[in-house]
Design a protein around this motif. Structure first.
Motif, PDB file in Angstrom:
ATOM      1  N   ILE A  69      45.411  42.724  51.527  1.00  0.00           N
ATOM      2  CA  ILE A  69      46.717  42.464  50.909  1.00  0.00           C
ATOM      3  C   ILE A  69      46.665  41.140  50.155  1.00  0.00           C
ATOM      4  N   TYR A  70      46.058  40.142  50.777  1.00  0.00           N
ATOM      5  CA  TYR A  70      45.950  38.825  50.146  1.00  0.00           C
ATOM      6  C   TYR A  70      45.210  38.915  48.812  1.00  0.00           C
ATOM      7  N   ILE A  71      44.122  39.655  48.823  1.00  0.00           N
ATOM      8  CA  ILE A  71      43.316  39.795  47.608  1.00  0.00           C
ATOM      9  C   ILE A  71      44.155  40.404  46.487  1.00  0.00           C
ATOM     10  N   LYS A  72      44.898  41.462  46.810  1.00  0.00           N
ATOM     11  CA  LYS A  72      45.751  42.093  45.786  1.00  0.00           C
ATOM     12  C   LYS A  72      46.831  41.128  45.320  1.00  0.00           C
ATOM     13  N   SER A  73      47.462  40.446  46.264  1.00  0.00           N
ATOM     14  CA  SER A  73      48.541  39.519  45.938  1.00  0.00           C
ATOM     15  C   SER A  73      48.035  38.345  45.098  1.00  0.00           C
ATOM     16  N   ALA A  74      46.843  37.857  45.415  1.00  0.00           N
ATOM     17  CA  ALA A  74      46.310  36.670  44.748  1.00  0.00           C
ATOM     18  C   ALA A  74      45.671  36.968  43.400  1.00  0.00           C
ATOM     19  N   PHE A  75      44.974  38.100  43.299  1.00  0.00           N
ATOM     20  CA  PHE A  75      44.158  38.321  42.108  1.00  0.00           C
ATOM     21  C   PHE A  75      44.677  39.396  41.158  1.00  0.00           C
ATOM     22  N   ASN A  76      45.515  40.313  41.646  1.00  0.00           N
ATOM     23  CA  ASN A  76      46.031  41.349  40.739  1.00  0.00           C
ATOM     24  C   ASN A  76      46.839  40.786  39.572  1.00  0.00           C
ATOM     25  N   PRO A  77      47.666  39.726  39.788  1.00  0.00           N
ATOM     26  CA  PRO A  77      48.389  39.178  38.630  1.00  0.00           C
ATOM     27  C   PRO A  77      47.458  38.713  37.504  1.00  0.00           C
ATOM     28  N   VAL A  78      46.303  38.135  37.879  1.00  0.00           N
ATOM     29  CA  VAL A  78      45.338  37.697  36.856  1.00  0.00           C
ATOM     30  C   VAL A  78      44.717  38.915  36.174  1.00  0.00           C
ATOM     31  N   LEU A  79      44.342  39.910  36.977  1.00  0.00           N
ATOM     32  CA  LEU A  79      43.765  41.125  36.382  1.00  0.00           C
ATOM     33  C   LEU A  79      44.778  41.857  35.502  1.00  0.00           C
ATOM     34  N   ASP A  80      46.062  41.811  35.886  1.00  0.00           N
ATOM     35  CA  ASP A  80      47.110  42.445  35.061  1.00  0.00           C
ATOM     36  C   ASP A  80      47.173  41.815  33.670  1.00  0.00           C
ATOM     37  N   ILE A  81      46.970  40.501  33.609  1.00  0.00           N
ATOM     38  CA  ILE A  81      46.967  39.822  32.295  1.00  0.00           C
ATOM     39  C   ILE A  81      45.819  40.354  31.456  1.00  0.00           C
ATOM     40  N   PHE A  82      44.668  40.542  32.088  1.00  0.00           N
ATOM     41  CA  PHE A  82      43.525  41.078  31.344  1.00  0.00           C
ATOM     42  C   PHE A  82      43.750  42.530  30.946  1.00  0.00           C
ATOM     43  N   ASN A  83      44.492  43.270  31.753  1.00  0.00           N
ATOM     44  CA  ASN A  83      44.760  44.677  31.427  1.00  0.00           C
ATOM     45  C   ASN A  83      45.739  44.818  30.277  1.00  0.00           C
ATOM     46  N   SER A  84      46.552  43.777  30.035  1.00  0.00           N
ATOM     47  CA  SER A  84      47.508  43.852  28.939  1.00  0.00           C
ATOM     48  C   SER A  84      47.083  42.926  27.811  1.00  0.00           C
ATOM     49  N   PHE A  85      45.836  42.759  27.731  1.00  0.00           N
ATOM     50  CA  PHE A  85      45.172  41.728  27.005  1.00  0.00           C
ATOM     51  C   PHE A  85      45.185  41.921  25.494  1.00  0.00           C
ATOM     52  N   PRO A  86      45.360  40.808  24.785  1.00  0.00           N
ATOM     53  CA  PRO A  86      45.411  40.840  23.322  1.00  0.00           C
ATOM     54  C   PRO A  86      44.034  41.129  22.725  1.00  0.00           C
ATOM     55  N   THR A 137      34.517  39.427  38.253  1.00  0.00           N
ATOM     56  CA  THR A 137      33.610  38.940  37.202  1.00  0.00           C
ATOM     57  C   THR A 137      33.197  40.073  36.275  1.00  0.00           C
ATOM     58  N   LEU A 138      32.752  41.178  36.847  1.00  0.00           N
ATOM     59  CA  LEU A 138      32.261  42.297  36.028  1.00  0.00           C
ATOM     60  C   LEU A 138      33.387  42.985  35.255  1.00  0.00           C
ATOM     61  N   THR A 139      34.576  43.095  35.873  1.00  0.00           N
ATOM     62  CA  THR A 139      35.728  43.713  35.196  1.00  0.00           C
ATOM     63  C   THR A 139      36.151  42.883  33.989  1.00  0.00           C
ATOM     64  N   ILE A 140      36.267  41.565  34.194  1.00  0.00           N
ATOM     65  CA  ILE A 140      36.692  40.688  33.097  1.00  0.00           C
ATOM     66  C   ILE A 140      35.633  40.640  31.998  1.00  0.00           C
ATOM     67  N   ALA A 141      34.373  40.561  32.385  1.00  0.00           N
ATOM     68  CA  ALA A 141      33.292  40.546  31.379  1.00  0.00           C
ATOM     69  C   ALA A 141      33.322  41.820  30.546  1.00  0.00           C
ATOM     70  N   ASP A 142      33.568  42.951  31.192  1.00  0.00           N
ATOM     71  CA  ASP A 142      33.640  44.224  30.479  1.00  0.00           C
ATOM     72  C   ASP A 142      34.807  44.237  29.494  1.00  0.00           C
ATOM     73  N   LYS A 143      35.958  43.742  29.927  1.00  0.00           N
ATOM     74  CA  LYS A 143      37.138  43.715  29.046  1.00  0.00           C
ATOM     75  C   LYS A 143      36.917  42.778  27.857  1.00  0.00           C
ATOM     76  N   LEU A 144      36.300  41.623  28.111  1.00  0.00           N
ATOM     77  CA  LEU A 144      36.015  40.685  27.022  1.00  0.00           C
ATOM     78  C   LEU A 144      35.034  41.305  26.029  1.00  0.00           C
ATOM     79  N   SER A 145      34.062  42.003  26.560  1.00  0.00           N
ATOM     80  CA  SER A 145      33.064  42.651  25.713  1.00  0.00           C
ATOM     81  C   SER A 145      33.699  43.688  24.782  1.00  0.00           C
ATOM     82  N   THR A 146      34.702  44.420  25.302  1.00  0.00           N
ATOM     83  CA  THR A 146      35.335  45.472  24.480  1.00  0.00           C
ATOM     84  C   THR A 146      36.120  44.905  23.298  1.00  0.00           C
TER      85      THR A 146
END
Length: 198
Positions: A69-86, A137-146
């Motif tokens: 639960i902590y992991i989702k609460s702490a890190f999902n908001p950051v991943l959500d920003i990357f998912n809606s990423f410019p 790390t791998l999720t964000i790197a993949d999104k940046l690469s795209t």
């Protein structure tokens, strides 16, 4: 306690176990892991202590489920920003990432300290953090690469960026050194992150 820990199969039992985990998360977040006991978790969850020990060996066992639960609460908001990423990484994007990291540290202050201190001595907790770190790390790197961010050493840059953001958020929320101008430090962090991914 000596009794065998069971895995719930019926919906009612699953709900009860989830209530125990939720109560553990709330109490660890409010007063910290070390200041919470199993009886308090049982009371918050609305069950007997015996029921808690039917699903968990001890308080640490509850903590391992709480960690998810902590992991989702702490890190999902950051991943959500990357998912809606410019379509580009600029200073305003980096500012949103820093805001999310600060908010996460503020919201999870008590549990954050306990989990991170325990990760140095508890292999199961450390493994969960390492798995999460790898996944992010791998999720964000993949999104940046795209979106065409320079692919050379991208995973290394992402990992380094995560360390910078986490370190700054920790410093900003917990440490409060009188000699540091945190607004200036934040500008340096955001500028460094933006330059890293040009």
């Amino acid at each position: 306690m000596g009794q065998e820990v069971r895995q719930p199969k019926q919906e009612r039992s699953i709900k009860k176990k989830n209530e125990i985990v939720k109560a553990g998360f709330e109490l660890f977040s409010e007063v910290g892991y070390y200041s919470t006991n199993t009886a308090e978790i049982a009371k918050r969850a609305g069950v007997s202590t015996g029921i808690v020990y039917g699903y968990f060996k001890d308080k640490r066992d509850i903590l391992l489920d709480v960690l998810d639960i902590y992991i989702k609460s702490a890190f999902n908001p950051v991943l959500d920003i990357f998912n809606s990423f410019p379509d580009k990484v600029d200073s305003s994007f980096m500012s949103r990432i820093v805001d999310a990291a600060i908010l996460s540290h503020e919201k999870n202050a008590n549990i954050h300290e306990a989990l991170h201190s325990m990760s140095h001595s508890d292999e199961a907790i450390n493994n969960k953090f390492m798995t999460l770190e790898d996944e992010i790390t791998l999720t964000i790197a993949d999104k940046l690469s795209t979106i065409g961010v320079n692919k050379e050493n991208l995973t290394e840059k992402v990992h380094f960026a995560m360390d910078i953001v986490q370190s700054f958020a920790h410093e900003y929320v917990y440490d409060h050194h009188e000699y540091i101008d945190y607004e200036q430090m934040r500008k340096i962090v955001e500028s460094t992150l933006t330059d890293l991914f040009k």
